[in-house]
Design a protein around this motif. Structure first.
Motif, short mmCIF file in Angstrom:
data_model
loop_
_atom_site.label_atom_id
_atom_site.label_comp_id
_atom_site.label_asym_id
_atom_site.label_seq_id
_atom_site.Cartn_x
_atom_site.Cartn_y
_atom_site.Cartn_z
N ALA A 40 0.87 -1.11 -0.02
CA ALA A 40 0.15 0.00 -0.14
C ALA A 40 1.08 1.20 -0.09
O ALA A 40 1.92 1.32 0.61
CB ALA A 40 -0.97 -0.11 1.29
N ASN A 41 0.15 2.14 -0.70
CA ASN A 41 1.25 3.55 -0.80
C ASN A 41 2.84 3.07 -1.54
O ASN A 41 3.48 4.01 -0.92
CB ASN A 41 1.43 4.26 0.61
N GLN A 42 2.67 2.22 -2.19
CA GLN A 42 3.93 1.81 -2.85
C GLN A 42 5.16 1.51 -2.00
O GLN A 42 6.46 2.02 -1.99
CB GLN A 42 4.23 2.96 -3.84
N GLU A 43 4.69 0.76 -0.98
CA GLU A 43 5.70 0.14 -0.07
C GLU A 43 5.02 -0.98 0.57
O GLU A 43 3.61 -1.33 0.68
CB GLU A 43 6.00 1.04 1.22
N ILE A 44 6.07 -1.99 1.04
CA ILE A 44 5.53 -3.26 1.78
C ILE A 44 4.86 -2.68 3.02
O ILE A 44 5.80 -2.20 4.07
CB ILE A 44 6.62 -4.16 1.77
N ALA A 45 3.93 -2.71 3.38
CA ALA A 45 3.20 -2.31 4.43
C ALA A 45 2.63 -3.27 5.55
O ALA A 45 2.08 -3.14 6.68
CB ALA A 45 1.61 -1.57 4.26
N GLY A 46 2.91 -4.48 5.10
CA GLY A 46 2.59 -5.85 5.65
C GLY A 46 3.21 -6.94 5.25
O GLY A 46 3.28 -6.99 3.88
N ALA A 47 3.86 -7.85 6.18
CA ALA A 47 4.26 -9.06 5.61
C ALA A 47 4.12 -10.28 6.40
O ALA A 47 4.44 -9.87 7.85
CB ALA A 47 5.78 -8.83 5.21
N ASP A 48 3.65 -11.43 6.05
CA ASP A 48 3.34 -12.24 7.03
C ASP A 48 3.22 -13.61 6.26
O ASP A 48 2.97 -13.54 5.19
CB ASP A 48 2.18 -12.05 7.85
N ALA A 49 3.26 -14.84 6.89
CA ALA A 49 2.99 -16.25 6.51
C ALA A 49 1.54 -16.14 6.24
O ALA A 49 1.05 -17.10 5.35
CB ALA A 49 3.33 -17.21 7.43
N ARG A 50 0.79 -15.52 6.90
CA ARG A 50 -0.74 -15.52 6.48
C ARG A 50 -1.31 -14.21 5.98
O ARG A 50 -0.60 -12.94 6.30
CB ARG A 50 -1.35 -15.60 8.03
N ALA A 51 -2.11 -14.30 4.87
CA ALA A 51 -2.49 -13.32 4.17
C ALA A 51 -3.33 -12.28 4.93
O ALA A 51 -3.14 -11.02 4.86
CB ALA A 51 -3.39 -13.63 3.06
N VAL A 52 -4.06 -12.83 5.71
CA VAL A 52 -4.90 -11.90 6.78
C VAL A 52 -4.11 -11.05 7.72
O VAL A 52 -4.43 -9.92 7.89
CB VAL A 52 -5.98 -12.71 7.59
N ASN A 53 -2.94 -11.65 8.08
CA ASN A 53 -2.20 -10.80 9.14
C ASN A 53 -1.33 -9.50 8.15
O ASN A 53 -1.15 -8.60 8.67
CB ASN A 53 -1.05 -11.69 9.81
N ALA A 54 -0.93 -10.06 7.06
CA ALA A 54 -0.20 -9.11 6.09
C ALA A 54 -1.16 -8.12 5.78
O ALA A 54 -0.78 -6.71 5.86
CB ALA A 54 0.21 -9.70 4.86
N GLU A 55 -2.53 -8.21 5.40
CA GLU A 55 -3.48 -7.19 5.24
C GLU A 55 -3.85 -6.47 6.33
O GLU A 55 -3.81 -5.07 6.18
CB GLU A 55 -4.57 -7.65 4.69
N ARG A 56 -3.90 -7.17 7.56
CA ARG A 56 -4.29 -6.35 8.76
C ARG A 56 -3.39 -5.18 9.16
O ARG A 56 -3.58 -4.28 9.29
CB ARG A 56 -4.47 -7.39 9.90
N ALA A 57 -2.03 -5.66 9.04
CA ALA A 57 -0.78 -4.59 9.03
C ALA A 57 -0.95 -3.60 8.06
O ALA A 57 -0.80 -2.35 8.84
CB ALA A 57 0.66 -5.39 9.09
N ALA A 58 -1.30 -3.60 6.74
CA ALA A 58 -1.37 -2.62 5.92
C ALA A 58 -2.40 -1.80 6.17
O ALA A 58 -2.22 -0.72 6.15
CB ALA A 58 -1.48 -3.41 4.65
N LYS A 59 -3.63 -2.32 6.68
CA LYS A 59 -4.70 -1.56 6.95
C LYS A 59 -4.44 -0.79 8.01
O LYS A 59 -5.24 0.40 8.36
CB LYS A 59 -5.97 -2.30 7.00
N GLU A 60 -3.73 -1.40 9.16
CA GLU A 60 -3.73 -0.50 10.30
C GLU A 60 -2.74 0.90 10.10
O GLU A 60 -2.77 1.97 10.54
CB GLU A 60 -2.76 -1.06 11.41
N LYS A 61 -1.93 0.66 8.93
CA LYS A 61 -0.75 1.60 8.67
C LYS A 61 -1.51 2.63 7.53
O LYS A 61 -1.12 3.85 7.84
CB LYS A 61 0.52 1.15 7.98
N TYR A 62 -2.07 2.20 6.80
CA TYR A 62 -3.00 3.01 5.64
C TYR A 62 -4.33 2.54 5.58
O TYR A 62 -4.78 1.78 4.73
CB TYR A 62 -2.34 2.77 4.22
N PRO A 63 -5.22 2.89 6.41
CA PRO A 63 -6.61 2.74 6.75
C PRO A 63 -7.42 2.86 5.52
O PRO A 63 -8.37 2.15 5.23
CB PRO A 63 -7.21 3.20 7.97
N GLN A 64 -7.02 3.98 4.69
CA GLN A 64 -7.96 4.19 3.50
C GLN A 64 -7.32 3.73 2.04
O GLN A 64 -7.88 3.80 1.17
CB GLN A 64 -7.81 5.64 3.39
N ILE A 65 -6.28 2.75 2.27
CA ILE A 65 -5.69 2.15 1.02
C ILE A 65 -6.23 0.62 0.88
O ILE A 65 -6.00 0.07 2.17
CB ILE A 65 -4.38 2.40 0.85
#
Lengths: 82, 133
Positions: A40-65
């Motif tokens: 998100a925002n052209q950077e790795i905003a989340g990374a994890d073995a599980r997709a839901v965890n990677a997504e959660r981290a990205a949404k915490e950092k960029y909630p509107q993306i």
């Protein structure tokens, strides 16, 4: 760079995040093979073995993306018979 | 007639038609995920991690089938109807989820996709084009 129009109700996906993944494919495969990255925002905003965890981290950092969630292949996957 | 073209993904000289597409989760939100466009596959098969991302808490509730893979073995696949977007085109597609997807990417097969689009793989230009029929 085009700024995505942000909705107050739902996160917006930015196609530039998809392009970022293509442009950084070697770095992603070399460092995150077998994992999920949420870009998100052209950077790795989340990374994890599980997709839901990677997504959660990205949404915490960029909630509107709405992140681009990429299952990172292994090097061998690029030479496969499907 | 809508057309969308995706560049191939490139890793150290090896190319592959790995594209972003959108799938709508159980909560109504569109998620952007990636899949290898596999014209040799009838079924689309995504990993169980993608099922969780889409809010499918129990993938085994899908329609159960078995799919033959490269070594002649079979893997269990559970199929759901998923709202999907490729470019601007939205369609309902059968998407299977499997805990035994061994290859490192999701597979986008022919069912529902190749009947809606004319799909052109151009390895010279390193791009894949979906043209709505």
């Amino acid at each position: 760079m085009n700024t995505p129009i942000l909705s107050p109700t739902q996160p917006i996906h930015d196609p530039h995040d998809d392009q970022w993944i293509r442009e950084h494919m070697e770095e992603l495969v070399d460092n995150y093979a077998g994992k999920y990255v949420a870009v998100a925002n052209q950077e790795i905003a989340g990374a994890d073995a599980r997709a839901v965890n990677a997504e959660r981290a990205a949404k915490e950092k960029y909630p509107q993306i709405a992140p681009s969630i990429f299952r990172v292949p292994r090097p061998d996957d690029f030479v496969c018979a499907l | 007639m809508r057309t969308v073209t995706f560049p191939y993904s490139l890793y150290r000289g090896n190319i592959g038609p790995i594209i972003p597409l959108q799938a709508r989760g159980e909560d109504g939100e569109w998620k952007t995920i990636w899949a290898y466009v596999d014209s040799g596959a009838f079924f689309s098969i995504f990993s169980n991690d993608e099922a969780a991302l889409l809010g499918i808490t129990d993938p085994t509730k899908g329609t159960h089938t078995h799919v033959v893979v490269g070594d002649g073995g079979k893997i269990p696949v559970y199929v759901f109807q998923v709202s999907t977007r490729i470019g601007e085109v939205e369609l309902s597609a059968h998407i299977g989820f499997s805990p035994h997807l061994g290859v490192g990417f999701n597979l986008l097969g022919r069912q529902d996709i190749f009947s809606r689009f004319r799909v052109c793989f151009d390895d010279t230009a390193k791009e894949i084009t979906f043209t709505e029929k």
